[in-house]
Design an enzyme around this catalytic site. Structure first.
Site, PDB file in Angstrom:
ATOM      1  N   ASP A  14     -38.903  16.701 -24.664  1.00 55.50           N
ATOM      2  CA  ASP A  14     -38.078  15.828 -23.831  1.00 55.50           C
ATOM      3  C   ASP A  14     -39.089  15.024 -23.034  1.00 55.50           C
ATOM      4  O   ASP A  14     -39.742  15.573 -22.137  1.00 55.50           O
ATOM      5  CB  ASP A  14     -37.171  16.635 -22.898  1.00 55.50           C
ATOM      6  CG  ASP A  14     -36.269  15.723 -22.084  1.00 55.50           C
ATOM      7  OD1 ASP A  14     -36.798  14.768 -21.468  1.00 55.50           O
ATOM      8  OD2 ASP A  14     -35.051  15.940 -22.057  1.00 55.50           O
ATOM      9  N   HIS A  15     -39.277  13.762 -23.405  1.00 58.97           N
ATOM     10  CA  HIS A  15     -40.440  13.071 -22.842  1.00 58.97           C
ATOM     11  C   HIS A  15     -40.352  12.888 -21.330  1.00 58.97           C
ATOM     12  O   HIS A  15     -41.352  12.647 -20.679  1.00 58.97           O
ATOM     13  CB  HIS A  15     -40.716  11.750 -23.574  1.00 58.97           C
ATOM     14  CG  HIS A  15     -39.829  10.619 -23.165  1.00 58.97           C
ATOM     15  ND1 HIS A  15     -38.554  10.461 -23.638  1.00 58.97           N
ATOM     16  CD2 HIS A  15     -40.037   9.585 -22.312  1.00 58.97           C
ATOM     17  CE1 HIS A  15     -38.027   9.379 -23.100  1.00 58.97           C
ATOM     18  NE2 HIS A  15     -38.891   8.820 -22.292  1.00 58.97           N
ATOM     19  N   HIS A  43     -32.478  14.126 -20.851  1.00 57.72           N
ATOM     20  CA  HIS A  43     -33.403  13.721 -19.782  1.00 57.72           C
ATOM     21  C   HIS A  43     -32.839  13.959 -18.373  1.00 57.72           C
ATOM     22  O   HIS A  43     -33.486  14.534 -17.519  1.00 57.72           O
ATOM     23  CB  HIS A  43     -33.770  12.241 -19.903  1.00 57.72           C
ATOM     24  CG  HIS A  43     -34.292  11.845 -21.248  1.00 57.72           C
ATOM     25  ND1 HIS A  43     -35.129  12.637 -21.989  1.00 57.72           N
ATOM     26  CD2 HIS A  43     -34.095  10.727 -21.996  1.00 57.72           C
ATOM     27  CE1 HIS A  43     -35.434  12.023 -23.124  1.00 57.72           C
ATOM     28  NE2 HIS A  43     -34.819  10.864 -23.155  1.00 57.72           N
TER      29      HIS A  43
HETATM   30  C1  BG6 Z   1     -35.115   7.713 -25.016  1.00 53.22           C
HETATM   31  C2  BG6 Z   1     -33.800   7.093 -25.382  1.00 53.22           C
HETATM   32  O1  BG6 Z   1     -35.035   9.103 -25.135  1.00 53.22           O
HETATM   33  O2  BG6 Z   1     -35.420   7.362 -23.687  1.00 53.22           O
HETATM   34  C3  BG6 Z   1     -33.858   5.583 -25.231  1.00 53.22           C
HETATM   35  O3  BG6 Z   1     -33.470   7.416 -26.725  1.00 53.22           O
HETATM   36  C4  BG6 Z   1     -34.336   5.212 -23.850  1.00 53.22           C
HETATM   37  O4  BG6 Z   1     -32.593   5.001 -25.475  1.00 53.22           O
HETATM   38  C5  BG6 Z   1     -35.591   5.973 -23.466  1.00 53.22           C
HETATM   39  O5  BG6 Z   1     -34.589   3.832 -23.838  1.00 53.22           O
HETATM   40  C6  BG6 Z   1     -35.916   5.760 -22.003  1.00 53.22           C
HETATM   41  O6  BG6 Z   1     -37.173   6.292 -21.711  1.00 53.22           O
HETATM   42  P1  BG6 Z   1     -38.011   5.782 -20.471  1.00 53.22           P
HETATM   43  O7  BG6 Z   1     -39.216   6.653 -20.494  1.00 53.22           O
HETATM   44  O8  BG6 Z   1     -38.313   4.343 -20.721  1.00 53.22           O
HETATM   45  O9  BG6 Z   1     -37.141   5.973 -19.267  1.00 53.22           O
END
Ligand code: BG6
Length: 487
Positions: A176-177, A239
């Site tokens: 989960d980045h 997230h």
């Molecule tokens: C991803 C989603 O997990 O997270 C995308 O699939 C989204 O739709 C992205 O744009 C958002 O990541 P961040 O790091 O830019 O907030």
């Protein structure tokens, strides 16, 4: 220090994620001396590319997604030497496997292997089965699963079962980045290294919490995926719930992976269920229509999807969640995420309770702690101070105690994948999601999706470039609360 020598085998290597995130992140780690020269990054996908073709694509990815100032030609060339390619359909037990097998066999059998699955999640089980049948799952093998893990509890279980037949849970890294973001990890430091906050961290002092992940982009080229997913599955189920867990959890006994994950799981279990009949009260779903950004006209979601498209997929969600526990009582945790919103901003707002009584001519506003996840990473505490302009009374003025991290520490903020990709090599699962967390998150999300599927709450239009539908404002106004941009 560099990690041990590894082979990183990426399935779905010609895709956007590999180019945009994985290769640039590995480049940065290589540049910083954390990846040994003997390591290999092996892309696999169905396209019949040569190694040189794929290295060419990788080079382009570095040019597109690494800051020019960070891209040293000599380092990039040495990095590209680590890159290999094997044309392979991972989901088919066919004759394409020998090429990967013999490439892997060139390395000692006890080398760390990371199988990174960036394909359609429905293929994860099949790929793992093939890896296992081909004898490629060694003691030192790990598998990384990209989100989304399923589209509901049942499909998530099927994926987890499929993968779990061939890899033990402690070798499965569900990414989960958001957990790789410095500022999300900083929540742990902020809360548990600073008693001044933790002593106030409950319904005694906190009126409500907001967690927002707003994006200005639309669905771009991702329509086919996104339209089946929607904002709840794409952002909230993973997230935002993970961030909520870190905000709401009790102090873990240690920073050991299961210690932390046990506390997160308790939060997920304590989430008040939102039944299909509750969705009209606790949730807002929206879809962007055409709008304006300065002079520019922004297309609506249906237009972005393509000619004659119809869709009731939500591109915006706002939810009033509650963590039913002794610490939180009924404190609302407002969650919100959307595409084509007014600003790109992910942040947490802790709204404290106002003073019970005021001795000043005006009532001082309640304190507010804003934790900016991105961009402009930092923490701001708003306080009332004496207005220094001479008057005959002690008047108040608002000011901020502010830390802007980049300025304070003078350091580059690494992309979230940089840390996570090497944590897998190190075998450290602390920033990855355990199976029971995925299940608990779906158990909470499923009835909401069901209520929406039954149309128990209207899909609200909102103009592209705005903060979402009016109903999101009303969701908070009912309790006398406001979104941050309205404060
Ligand atoms: C991803 C989603 O997990 O997270 C995308 O699939 C989204 O739709 C992205 O744009 C958002 O990541 P961040 O790091 O830019 O907030």
């Amino acid at each position: 220090p560099p990690v041990d020598i590894f082979d990183y085998i990426v399935f779905g290597a010609t895709g956007d994620l590999t180019m945009r995130k994985l290769l640039p992140a590995l480049y940065y780690r290589y540049r910083d001396g954390q990846i040994p020269d003997e390591a290999r990054i092996i892309g696999t996908a169905r396209s019949p590319l040569s190694r040189a073709d794929f290295q060419g694509r990788a080079e382009k990815a570095l040019h597109n997604f690494v800051k020019p100032a960070d891209l040293d030609p000599d380092t990039a060339r040495r990095f590209l030497d680590l890159v290999h390619y094997v044309s392979l359909n991972g989901a088919e037990a066919d004759s394409t496997w020998p090429a990967l097998k013999s490439l892997l066999a060139e390395a000692p059998a006890d080398r760390i292997r990371v199988y990174y699955l960036a394909t359609a999640p429905g293929l994860y089980g099949q790929i793992c089965e093939n890896l296992s049948n081909q004898g490629l799952v060694t003691e030192q093998s790990r598998v990384v699963l990209e989100k989304p893990i399923g589209t509901d509890l049942q499909s998530a279980n099927a994926i987890n079962d499929g993968v779990g037949r061939h890899f033990p849970e402690n070798h499965i890294f569900r990414i989960d980045h958001y957990l790789g973001k410095e500022t999300v990890q900083n929540l742990i430091a902020l809360r548990f290294a600073n008693p001044v906050f933790e002593r106030l961290w409950s319904s005694d002092a906190i009126e409500y919490v907001q967690i927002t992940a707003a994006e200005t982009v639309g669905v771009e080229g991702r329509g086919p995926y996104y339209d089946k997913s929607g904002a709840l599955r794409d952002m909230i189920q993973n997230h935002l719930l993970q961030v909520l867990c870190l905000v709401a959890m009790d102090p873990p006994g240690s920073l050991e992976a299961d210690s932390l994950r046990n506390e997160k799981l308790k939060v997920l279990h304590a989430l008040r269920p939102i039944t299909p009949d509750d969705v009209a009260t606790y949730t807002v779903r929206g879809q962007y229509t055409c709008g304006k950004e300065g002079d520019k006209t922004l297309a609506g979601y249906l237009e972005d999807l393509g000619e004659d498209a119809t869709s009731s997929t939500e591109t915006f969600v706002a939810i009033r969640a509650e963590v039913h526990s002794w610490r939180w009582g009924a404190v609302p945790f407002y969650l919100r995420s959307g595409k084509r919103m007014a600003e790109k901003c992910s942040e947490i707002v802790i709204q404290f309770k106002a003073a019970p009584w005021s001795i000043f001519a005006t009532k001082p506003p309640a304190n507010r702690l804003v934790i900016r996840i991105q961009p402009d990473e930092g923490v701001t505490l708003s306080v009332s101070t004496k207005d220094p302009t001479p008057t005959d009374s002690l008047a108040l003025r608002q000011a901020d105690i502010d830390i802007a991290f980049e300025k304070a520490f003078g350091t580059r903020y690494p992309d979230s994948y940089e840390r996570l990709l090497l944590d897998v090599v190190r075998g450290d699962p602390v920033l990855f999601i355990r199976r029971d967390e995925v299940e608990a998150a779906w158990r909470w999300a499923d009835p909401i999706l069901q209520g929406w599927a039954e149309d128990k709450v209207k899909l609200e239009p909102y103009p592209a470039g705005s903060w979402g539908p009016e109903a999101a404002r009303a969701l908070l106004a009912r309790s006398g609360h406001q979104w941050h941009e309205d404060m």
